[in-house]
Design a protein around this motif. Structure first.
Motif, PDB file in Angstrom:
ATOM      1  N   ALA A  10     -12.864 -12.654  -3.830  1.00 14.45           N
ATOM      2  CA  ALA A  10     -12.372 -11.697  -2.834  1.00 14.45           C
ATOM      3  C   ALA A  10     -10.839 -11.717  -2.769  1.00 14.45           C
ATOM      4  O   ALA A  10     -10.200 -10.666  -2.656  1.00 14.45           O
ATOM      5  N   GLY A  11     -10.256 -12.902  -2.861  1.00  9.46           N
ATOM      6  CA  GLY A  11      -8.798 -13.009  -2.875  1.00  9.46           C
ATOM      7  C   GLY A  11      -8.196 -12.333  -4.095  1.00  9.46           C
ATOM      8  O   GLY A  11      -7.163 -11.655  -3.996  1.00  9.46           O
ATOM      9  N   LEU A  12      -8.827 -12.508  -5.242  1.00 14.41           N
ATOM     10  CA  LEU A  12      -8.330 -11.864  -6.460  1.00 14.41           C
ATOM     11  C   LEU A  12      -8.481 -10.343  -6.406  1.00 14.41           C
ATOM     12  O   LEU A  12      -7.632  -9.607  -6.919  1.00 14.41           O
ATOM     13  N   ILE A  13      -9.532  -9.872  -5.768  1.00 15.05           N
ATOM     14  CA  ILE A  13      -9.715  -8.421  -5.604  1.00 15.05           C
ATOM     15  C   ILE A  13      -8.583  -7.855  -4.752  1.00 15.05           C
ATOM     16  O   ILE A  13      -8.025  -6.792  -5.064  1.00 15.05           O
ATOM     17  N   LYS A  14      -8.205  -8.564  -3.685  1.00 14.96           N
ATOM     18  CA  LYS A  14      -7.075  -8.118  -2.853  1.00 14.96           C
ATOM     19  C   LYS A  14      -5.782  -8.136  -3.653  1.00 14.96           C
ATOM     20  O   LYS A  14      -4.959  -7.223  -3.542  1.00 14.96           O
ATOM     21  N   ASP A  15      -5.582  -9.171  -4.461  1.00 13.09           N
ATOM     22  CA  ASP A  15      -4.394  -9.239  -5.313  1.00 13.09           C
ATOM     23  C   ASP A  15      -4.356  -8.072  -6.294  1.00 13.09           C
ATOM     24  O   ASP A  15      -3.302  -7.475  -6.524  1.00 13.09           O
ATOM     25  N   ARG A  16      -5.509  -7.753  -6.881  1.00  9.95           N
ATOM     26  CA  ARG A  16      -5.579  -6.647  -7.841  1.00  9.95           C
ATOM     27  C   ARG A  16      -5.208  -5.328  -7.175  1.00  9.95           C
ATOM     28  O   ARG A  16      -4.436  -4.537  -7.719  1.00  9.95           O
ATOM     29  N   THR A  17      -5.721  -5.104  -5.963  1.00 11.39           N
ATOM     30  CA  THR A  17      -5.389  -3.884  -5.235  1.00 11.39           C
ATOM     31  C   THR A  17      -3.903  -3.823  -4.930  1.00 11.39           C
ATOM     32  O   THR A  17      -3.255  -2.782  -5.100  1.00 11.39           O
ATOM     33  N   ARG A  18      -3.353  -4.940  -4.485  1.00  9.84           N
ATOM     34  CA  ARG A  18      -1.917  -5.005  -4.173  1.00  9.84           C
ATOM     35  C   ARG A  18      -1.073  -4.716  -5.406  1.00  9.84           C
ATOM     36  O   ARG A  18      -0.117  -3.939  -5.363  1.00  9.84           O
ATOM     37  N   LEU A  19      -1.442  -5.313  -6.538  1.00  5.90           N
ATOM     38  CA  LEU A  19      -0.692  -5.102  -7.778  1.00  5.90           C
ATOM     39  C   LEU A  19      -0.815  -3.659  -8.274  1.00  5.90           C
ATOM     40  O   LEU A  19       0.161  -3.082  -8.767  1.00  5.90           O
ATOM     41  N   ARG A  20      -1.990  -3.077  -8.158  1.00  5.44           N
ATOM     42  CA  ARG A  20      -2.163  -1.677  -8.567  1.00  5.44           C
ATOM     43  C   ARG A  20      -1.301  -0.756  -7.710  1.00  5.44           C
ATOM     44  O   ARG A  20      -0.687   0.181  -8.225  1.00  5.44           O
ATOM     45  N   ASN A  21      -1.265  -1.009  -6.409  1.00  4.69           N
ATOM     46  CA  ASN A  21      -0.438  -0.194  -5.522  1.00  4.69           C
ATOM     47  C   ASN A  21       1.043  -0.376  -5.847  1.00  4.69           C
ATOM     48  O   ASN A  21       1.807   0.589  -5.830  1.00  4.69           O
ATOM     49  N   ARG A  22       1.430  -1.600  -6.104  1.00  4.63           N
ATOM     50  CA  ARG A  22       2.828  -1.871  -6.447  1.00  4.63           C
ATOM     51  C   ARG A  22       3.213  -1.181  -7.751  1.00  4.63           C
ATOM     52  O   ARG A  22       4.307  -0.635  -7.872  1.00  4.63           O
ATOM     53  N   ALA A  23       2.325  -1.191  -8.736  1.00  2.00           N
ATOM     54  CA  ALA A  23       2.615  -0.586 -10.038  1.00  2.00           C
ATOM     55  C   ALA A  23       2.875   0.919  -9.917  1.00  2.00           C
ATOM     56  O   ALA A  23       3.640   1.477 -10.692  1.00  2.00           O
ATOM     57  N   GLN A  24       2.257   1.559  -8.938  1.00  2.39           N
ATOM     58  CA  GLN A  24       2.434   3.005  -8.766  1.00  2.39           C
ATOM     59  C   GLN A  24       3.795   3.363  -8.174  1.00  2.39           C
ATOM     60  O   GLN A  24       4.253   4.491  -8.330  1.00  2.39           O
ATOM     61  N   THR A  25       4.435   2.409  -7.498  1.00  2.00           N
ATOM     62  CA  THR A  25       5.693   2.721  -6.825  1.00  2.00           C
ATOM     63  C   THR A  25       6.924   2.176  -7.538  1.00  2.00           C
ATOM     64  O   THR A  25       8.035   2.502  -7.145  1.00  2.00           O
ATOM     65  N   GLN A  26       6.745   1.366  -8.569  1.00  5.63           N
ATOM     66  CA  GLN A  26       7.885   0.753  -9.246  1.00  5.63           C
ATOM     67  C   GLN A  26       8.503   1.691 -10.276  1.00  5.63           C
ATOM     68  O   GLN A  26       7.786   2.391 -10.997  1.00  5.63           O
ATOM     69  N   ASP A  27       9.838   1.663 -10.354  1.00  2.36           N
ATOM     70  CA  ASP A  27      10.561   2.501 -11.306  1.00  2.36           C
ATOM     71  C   ASP A  27      11.285   1.677 -12.366  1.00  2.36           C
ATOM     72  O   ASP A  27      11.610   2.189 -13.435  1.00  2.36           O
TER      73      ASP A  27
END
Length: 190
Positions: A10-27
Motif C-alpha cells: 500500500a505504501g508503494l502504491i502511494k509512492d507510485r501515484t505520487r511519482l506519476r503525478n510529479r512526472a506530469q508536472t516536471q519540466d
C-alpha cells in the motif's frame, strides 16, 4: 507476515501515484529522468511484493483455497483477494450482518425521538472498504445478479454512490458465504 506485506505494498502504491503525478508536472530534464528511474524501481518493488504475497498465500492450503474461491467471483482478482484475506481474516466464519458491520458497509441510522436523520456507513475496516470499491464497479458490470441489483436501486431513485455501497456489501457478503460453504462462484441458471 501477510499484513506486513500488504502495508508495504500500500505504501508503494502511494509512492507510485505520487511519482506519476510529479512526472506530469516536471519540466527539467534531469528531474524527469530521476523520477522515471524511481518510478521504475517502485514498479519492480511492487511486482516483488505481489510475488511474495502470492507465495505466502499459496503456502497455506486453506488460504490458497479461499483465494481461489474469491478469484472465482467476477470483479475480484488476485490483488483484491489478497487484500480481503489480509484485512478480513475472519472471512467464512461470520454471519451476513456481522460481515457488513465489520467491513463498515452496514448503514447506521441517526435518529433521536421523533427526529429521523439519514443513514450513513461508518466504522469498520476502512482499508477493506477501499479494497472493495473498484471490484464493486467491475462486478456491477459483469456479475448478472449484482448488475440487476444495481439497476434496480438506481431505478428506485437511489444515488449512484449509495447503490455502489450496496453492491460492495453484497460482494463481501457473497464472498463470505462462498468461503463458508467452500464452493466456487457460479452464475445462476434460469
Amino acid at each position: 507476515v501477510l499484513r506486513d506485506l500488504h502495508v508495504a505494498r500500500a505504501g508503494l502504491i502511494k509512492d507510485r501515484t505520487r511519482l506519476r503525478n510529479r512526472a506530469q508536472t516536471q519540466d527539467i530534464a534531469i528531474l524527469k529522468r530521476q523520477t522515471k528511474a524511481r518510478l521504475a524501481q517502485v514498479e519492480r518493488q511492487i511486482a516483488e511484493l505481489d510475488t511474495e504475497i502470492a507465495r505466502v498465500i499459496e503456502a497455506t492450503t486453506s488460504t490458497a483455497r479461499c483465494r481461489d474461491i474469491l478469484c472465482s467471483m467476477p470483479g475480484i482478482g488476485p490483488v483484491t483477494a489478497a487484500a480481503v484475506l489480509t484485512l478480513f481474516p475472519e472471512i467464512g466464519t461470520l454471519e451476513r450482518k456481522a460481515v457488513a458491520s465489520l467491513a463498515g458497509l452496514a448503514p447506521i441510522t441517526q435518529q433521536s425521538g421523533q427526529w429521523q436523520g439519514k443513514a450513513f456507513i461508518k466504522g469498520g475496516r476502512k482499508p477493506l472498504r477501499d479494497a472493495l470499491y473498484m471490484p464493486a464497479l467491475v462486478a456491477m458490470r459483469f456479475n448478472p445478479d449484482l448488475k440487476t441489483k444495481y439497476e434496480a436501486l438506481r431505478t428506485t431513485g437511489k444515488p449512484a454512490k449509495v447503490a455502489i455501497v450496496a453492491i460492495m456489501r453484497k460482494l463481501i457478503e457473497m464472498a463470505n458465504a462462498l468461503v463458508k460453504a467452500d464452493r466456487m462462484w457460479a452464475p445462476k441458471t434460469a
